[in-house]
Design a protein around this motif. Structure first.
Motif, PDB file in Angstrom:
ATOM      1  N   GLY A 266       0.871  -1.173   0.000  1.00 25.44           N
ATOM      2  CA  GLY A 266       0.000   0.000   0.000  1.00 25.44           C
ATOM      3  C   GLY A 266       0.908   1.222   0.000  1.00 25.44           C
ATOM      4  N   LYS A 267       0.414   2.317   0.485  1.00 22.16           N
ATOM      5  CA  LYS A 267       1.249   3.515   0.655  1.00 22.16           C
ATOM      6  C   LYS A 267       2.121   3.812  -0.585  1.00 22.16           C
ATOM      7  CE  LYS A 267       0.291   3.522   5.465  1.00 22.16           C
ATOM      8  NZ  LYS A 267       0.173   2.541   6.507  1.00 22.16           N
ATOM      9  N   ILE A 268       3.400   3.492  -0.577  1.00 18.56           N
ATOM     10  CA  ILE A 268       4.276   3.895  -1.688  1.00 18.56           C
ATOM     11  C   ILE A 268       3.772   3.395  -3.044  1.00 18.56           C
ATOM     12  CG2 ILE A 268       6.582   3.558  -2.718  1.00 18.56           C
ATOM     13  CD1 ILE A 268       7.718   3.639   0.122  1.00 18.56           C
ATOM     14  N   VAL A 269       3.213   2.194  -3.081  1.00 20.18           N
ATOM     15  CA  VAL A 269       2.857   1.568  -4.367  1.00 20.18           C
ATOM     16  C   VAL A 269       1.841   2.403  -5.153  1.00 20.18           C
ATOM     17  CG1 VAL A 269       0.924   0.054  -3.673  1.00 20.18           C
ATOM     18  CG2 VAL A 269       2.514  -0.702  -5.440  1.00 20.18           C
ATOM     19  N   GLY A 270       1.103   3.269  -4.468  1.00 16.26           N
ATOM     20  CA  GLY A 270       0.132   4.120  -5.163  1.00 16.26           C
ATOM     21  C   GLY A 270       0.669   5.507  -5.482  1.00 16.26           C
ATOM     22  N   GLY A 271       1.924   5.753  -5.159  1.00 16.30           N
ATOM     23  CA  GLY A 271       2.531   7.044  -5.513  1.00 16.30           C
ATOM     24  C   GLY A 271       1.791   8.248  -4.939  1.00 16.30           C
ATOM     25  N   GLY A 272       1.012   8.037  -3.880  1.00 17.01           N
ATOM     26  CA  GLY A 272       0.272   9.146  -3.285  1.00 17.01           C
ATOM     27  C   GLY A 272      -1.219   9.110  -3.614  1.00 17.01           C
ATOM     28  N   MET A 273      -1.609   8.123  -4.398  1.00 23.07           N
ATOM     29  CA  MET A 273      -3.027   7.949  -4.718  1.00 23.07           C
ATOM     30  C   MET A 273      -3.545   6.702  -3.991  1.00 23.07           C
ATOM     31  SD  MET A 273      -3.983  10.341  -6.966  1.00 23.07           S
ATOM     32  CE  MET A 273      -5.118   9.780  -8.248  1.00 23.07           C
ATOM     33  N   PRO A 274      -4.876   6.582  -3.868  1.00 22.64           N
ATOM     34  CA  PRO A 274      -5.417   5.425  -3.137  1.00 22.64           C
ATOM     35  C   PRO A 274      -5.287   4.135  -3.952  1.00 22.64           C
ATOM     36  CG  PRO A 274      -7.053   7.196  -3.354  1.00 22.64           C
ATOM     37  CD  PRO A 274      -5.934   7.500  -4.294  1.00 22.64           C
ATOM     38  N   LEU A 275      -4.289   3.355  -3.604  1.00 20.01           N
ATOM     39  CA  LEU A 275      -4.050   2.096  -4.310  1.00 20.01           C
ATOM     40  C   LEU A 275      -3.286   1.158  -3.381  1.00 20.01           C
ATOM     41  CD1 LEU A 275      -2.932   1.757  -7.990  1.00 20.01           C
ATOM     42  CD2 LEU A 275      -1.924   0.283  -6.281  1.00 20.01           C
ATOM     43  N   ALA A 276      -3.659  -0.094  -3.392  1.00 18.35           N
ATOM     44  CA  ALA A 276      -2.942  -1.092  -2.608  1.00 18.35           C
ATOM     45  C   ALA A 276      -2.995  -2.406  -3.373  1.00 18.35           C
ATOM     46  CB  ALA A 276      -3.557  -1.236  -1.221  1.00 18.35           C
ATOM     47  N   GLY A 298     -14.059  -4.835  -6.513  1.00 22.13           N
ATOM     48  CA  GLY A 298     -13.938  -3.404  -6.225  1.00 22.13           C
ATOM     49  C   GLY A 298     -14.279  -2.540  -7.423  1.00 22.13           C
ATOM     50  N   THR A 299     -15.256  -1.656  -7.269  1.00 11.52           N
ATOM     51  CA  THR A 299     -15.683  -0.771  -8.361  1.00 11.52           C
ATOM     52  C   THR A 299     -14.519   0.048  -8.914  1.00 11.52           C
ATOM     53  OG1 THR A 299     -17.851  -0.591  -7.351  1.00 11.52           O
ATOM     54  CG2 THR A 299     -17.286   1.102  -8.967  1.00 11.52           C
ATOM     55  N   LEU A 300     -13.718   0.608  -7.993  1.00 12.19           N
ATOM     56  CA  LEU A 300     -12.645   1.497  -8.428  1.00 12.19           C
ATOM     57  C   LEU A 300     -11.270   0.813  -8.424  1.00 12.19           C
ATOM     58  CD1 LEU A 300     -13.795   4.811  -6.739  1.00 12.19           C
ATOM     59  CD2 LEU A 300     -13.852   4.267  -9.163  1.00 12.19           C
ATOM     60  N   SER A 301     -11.232  -0.490  -8.178  1.00 13.22           N
ATOM     61  CA  SER A 301      -9.944  -1.197  -8.137  1.00 13.22           C
ATOM     62  C   SER A 301      -9.221  -1.072  -9.472  1.00 13.22           C
ATOM     63  CB  SER A 301     -10.166  -2.679  -7.820  1.00 13.22           C
ATOM     64  OG  SER A 301     -10.593  -2.834  -6.491  1.00 13.22           O
ATOM     65  N   GLY A 302      -7.932  -0.777  -9.396  1.00  9.07           N
ATOM     66  CA  GLY A 302      -7.147  -0.591 -10.609  1.00  9.07           C
ATOM     67  C   GLY A 302      -7.457   0.729 -11.287  1.00  9.07           C
ATOM     68  N   ASN A 303      -7.975   1.663 -10.508  1.00  9.57           N
ATOM     69  CA  ASN A 303      -8.313   2.982 -11.066  1.00  9.57           C
ATOM     70  C   ASN A 303      -7.151   3.555 -11.884  1.00  9.57           C
ATOM     71  OD1 ASN A 303      -7.931   6.154 -10.398  1.00  9.57           O
ATOM     72  ND2 ASN A 303     -10.040   5.640 -10.910  1.00  9.57           N
ATOM     73  N   PRO A 304      -7.424   3.961 -13.130  1.00 10.96           N
ATOM     74  CA  PRO A 304      -6.333   4.361 -14.025  1.00 10.96           C
ATOM     75  C   PRO A 304      -5.469   5.516 -13.503  1.00 10.96           C
ATOM     76  CG  PRO A 304      -8.491   4.535 -15.121  1.00 10.96           C
ATOM     77  CD  PRO A 304      -8.731   3.935 -13.786  1.00 10.96           C
ATOM     78  N   ALA A 305      -6.070   6.481 -12.853  1.00  8.88           N
ATOM     79  CA  ALA A 305      -5.273   7.609 -12.346  1.00  8.88           C
ATOM     80  C   ALA A 305      -4.338   7.130 -11.236  1.00  8.88           C
ATOM     81  CB  ALA A 305      -6.193   8.715 -11.847  1.00  8.88           C
ATOM     82  N   ALA A 306      -4.865   6.308 -10.325  1.00 11.57           N
ATOM     83  CA  ALA A 306      -4.043   5.787  -9.229  1.00 11.57           C
ATOM     84  C   ALA A 306      -2.939   4.881  -9.775  1.00 11.57           C
ATOM     85  CB  ALA A 306      -4.915   5.029  -8.228  1.00 11.57           C
ATOM     86  N   VAL A 307      -3.299   4.047 -10.727  1.00 11.38           N
ATOM     87  CA  VAL A 307      -2.322   3.137 -11.327  1.00 11.38           C
ATOM     88  C   VAL A 307      -1.196   3.927 -12.007  1.00 11.38           C
ATOM     89  CG1 VAL A 307      -2.012   1.499 -13.240  1.00 11.38           C
ATOM     90  CG2 VAL A 307      -3.849   1.145 -11.578  1.00 11.38           C
ATOM     91  N   SER A 308      -1.567   5.005 -12.688  1.00 11.92           N
ATOM     92  CA  SER A 308      -0.536   5.791 -13.380  1.00 11.92           C
ATOM     93  C   SER A 308       0.411   6.440 -12.374  1.00 11.92           C
ATOM     94  CB  SER A 308      -1.176   6.836 -14.298  1.00 11.92           C
ATOM     95  OG  SER A 308      -1.826   7.814 -13.516  1.00 11.92           O
ATOM     96  N   ALA A 309      -0.111   6.838 -11.222  1.00 11.19           N
ATOM     97  CA  ALA A 309       0.758   7.402 -10.179  1.00 11.19           C
ATOM     98  C   ALA A 309       1.717   6.342  -9.663  1.00 11.19           C
ATOM     99  CB  ALA A 309      -0.086   7.956  -9.036  1.00 11.19           C
ATOM    100  N   GLY A 310       1.195   5.135  -9.467  1.00 14.37           N
ATOM    101  CA  GLY A 310       2.036   4.033  -8.992  1.00 14.37           C
ATOM    102  C   GLY A 310       3.136   3.691  -9.981  1.00 14.37           C
ATOM    103  N   ILE A 311       2.770   3.613 -11.247  1.00 20.51           N
ATOM    104  CA  ILE A 311       3.769   3.298 -12.281  1.00 20.51           C
ATOM    105  C   ILE A 311       4.867   4.354 -12.294  1.00 20.51           C
ATOM    106  CG2 ILE A 311       4.159   3.072 -14.778  1.00 20.51           C
ATOM    107  CD1 ILE A 311       1.260   2.004 -14.987  1.00 20.51           C
ATOM    108  N   ALA A 312       4.455   5.619 -12.226  1.00 19.49           N
ATOM    109  CA  ALA A 312       5.444   6.703 -12.269  1.00 19.49           C
ATOM    110  C   ALA A 312       6.365   6.643 -11.049  1.00 19.49           C
ATOM    111  CB  ALA A 312       4.732   8.054 -12.346  1.00 19.49           C
ATOM    112  N   ALA A 313       5.776   6.459  -9.872  1.00 16.46           N
ATOM    113  CA  ALA A 313       6.585   6.446  -8.644  1.00 16.46           C
ATOM    114  C   ALA A 313       7.564   5.270  -8.647  1.00 16.46           C
ATOM    115  CB  ALA A 313       5.676   6.366  -7.421  1.00 16.46           C
ATOM    116  N   LEU A 314       7.058   4.088  -8.963  1.00 15.19           N
ATOM    117  CA  LEU A 314       7.929   2.913  -8.933  1.00 15.19           C
ATOM    118  C   LEU A 314       8.988   2.995 -10.030  1.00 15.19           C
ATOM    119  CD1 LEU A 314       5.455  -0.021  -8.145  1.00 15.19           C
ATOM    120  CD2 LEU A 314       6.576   1.580  -6.596  1.00 15.19           C
TER     121      LEU A 314
END
Ligand SMILES: *Cc1c(COP(=O)(O)O)cnc(C)c1O
Length: 420
Positions: A266-276, A298-314
């Protein structure tokens, strides 16, 4: 320090949200204060509604390992938002994020994206129970695994500070399958396995505890957990919601060289967005719907905005080769200054806690001996000098790559001038 605007906002917020907050650790009750309202944040600084600026060692409780407002992450989110906020359907980003995670944490052979650490842990435990056909789980006193019913037993931080042993509203039946062990105490685990051996679906642990303050695993403890779970056909779950991408790119499992069956992130993996994320051995994850009979959705699971933040951070973490060494050096500098000033400090990499205890802290019981009034005084002193830390003794200080050498040095000077 003028905090008039924050105080006014707090009054208003208190009319809407319980305690004026959307998560209890933010309330600052335990340090005798009211919360600051944050206007914006940049790099290692946060700025409150009255324009006060602080060096931030909370880092949103962990996610911001690259500091606040990292340009690449924000740009990635903006780009993603241009294509729509949510589809409730498959998209490429999910695969890209899964690939990065698996490349760094190979034990996550299959994984699922969810929206919070709480959800990740709850789902991992369900999968472990579904896979083993067993009901009981072992958790450690002082470890926090989110606020799902079955795990709110001696759960550290927010609960520890408020001295609430359990939560109201959790029926006894929900926790009767939760067995409690003592962190760093092998005998306490052996006793449970002796009594319940083949009824235990999973042992869940923070591989480096950070929700009773930072409490590192003693040498051999994680190896012991690996061995005893293997002997009993029990799933070992590392809750790496804090430690994942924090202690190393491969998380605590890489850092300590012990591989669990399942992992939560969780936490870091979402780059600051709600993702775990939860995941693990293929055969376990194949029990999850639609492949298997363990339901999780989950309705919002894998949300594209959150996923993009995670990809960028990682992506940034993967390419910044010396980042973890540098974080460790900054941590070491703070630790040294604190120790020389007579503080009792626990540190692993960029996670650090100053304890106001006589003894060194190795588990929940020793953490609880802390003089929280002394912590409150220290907290206020730091805040008045522009250093923002968690308003609770039982949390970590988080160091980010945005913490400049000057700001670390300034923090050290502030610490040196404190009389315990
Ligand atoms: C923060 C945390 C959680 C819960 O995550 P949320 O996103 O707050 O629900 C679970 N486990 C650990 C170890 C955590 O630190």
């Amino acid at each position: 320090m003028n905090t008039k605007k924050s105080e006014e906002l707090y009054q208003r917020a208190s009319g809407f949200m319980p305690g004026g907050v959307n998560s209890p650790v933010r309330a600052c009750k335990n340090v005798g204060k009211t919360p600051l309202f944050i206007e914006r944040a940049e790099g290692d600084k946060i700025i409150d509604a009255d324009g006060n600026e602080y060096i931030d060692y909370v880092c949103s409780w962990g996610p911001n390992i690259l500091g606040h407002g990292k340009k690449e992450i924000i740009q990635a989110v903006k780009n993603s938002c241009d294509n729509g906020l949510t589809f409730g359907a498959c998209h490429r980003g999910e695969i890209a994020l899964a690939e990065i995670i698996q490349r760094n944490i190979p034990s996550m052979e299959m994984l699922r994206l969810v929206n919070s650490g709480t959800e990740a842990v709850m789902s991992a435990v369900r999968a472990a129970r579904g896979y083993t056909g067993r009901d009981k789980i072992v958790k450690f006193e002082g470890c926090y695994h989110g606020h799902s019913d079955g795990l709110l037993v001696r759960a550290g931080s927010g609960l520890l500070t408020g001295a609430i042993p359990d939560s109201a509203g959790v029926p006894k039946g929900y926790t009767e399958n939760t067995l409690l062990a003592v962190y760093n105490n092998e005998q306490s685990v052996e006793d449970l396995f002796e009594k319940y051996g083949n009824e235990i679906a999973a042992v869940i642990v923070e591989p480096c505890a950070a929700n009773m303050g930072v409490v590192p695993p003693k040498k051999g403890f994680l190896e012991f957990l690996r061995k005893i779970t293997e002997q009993h056909g029990t799933i070992l779950i590392f809750d790496e919601v804090i430690t994942g991408f924090r202690l190393s790119l491969g998380g605590a499992q890489k850092y300590y060289g012990v591989t669990p069956d399942m992992t939560t992130l969780g936490k870091i993996v979402g780059g600051g967005m709600p993702l775990a994320v939860y995941g693990g051995k293929r055969e376990i994850m194949e029990c999850v719907a639609p492949l298997g009979s363990v339901y999780q959705a989950g309705t919002l699971s894998g949300n594209p905005a959150a996923v993009s933040a995670g990809i960028a951070a990682l992506g940034i973490l993967e390419s910044a080769t010396e980042l973890y060494e540098q974080l460790d050096e900054k941590g070491a500098k703070l630790e040294k200054t604190l120790a020389e000033s007579g503080f009792n400090v626990n540190r692993v990499g960029s996670l650090l806690t100053v304890f106001f205890t006589e003894r060194s802290v190795t588990d929940y019981d020793t953490a609880k001996t802390s003089d929280t009034n002394k912590y409150a005084k220290f907290y206020s002193y730091l805040l008045e000098n522009g250093v923002y830390t968690a308003p609770s003794q039982f949390e970590a200080m988080f160091i980010s790559s945005a913490h400049s050498d000057e700001d670390i040095e300034y923090t050290c000077q502030v610490i040196k001038q404190y009389r315990i």
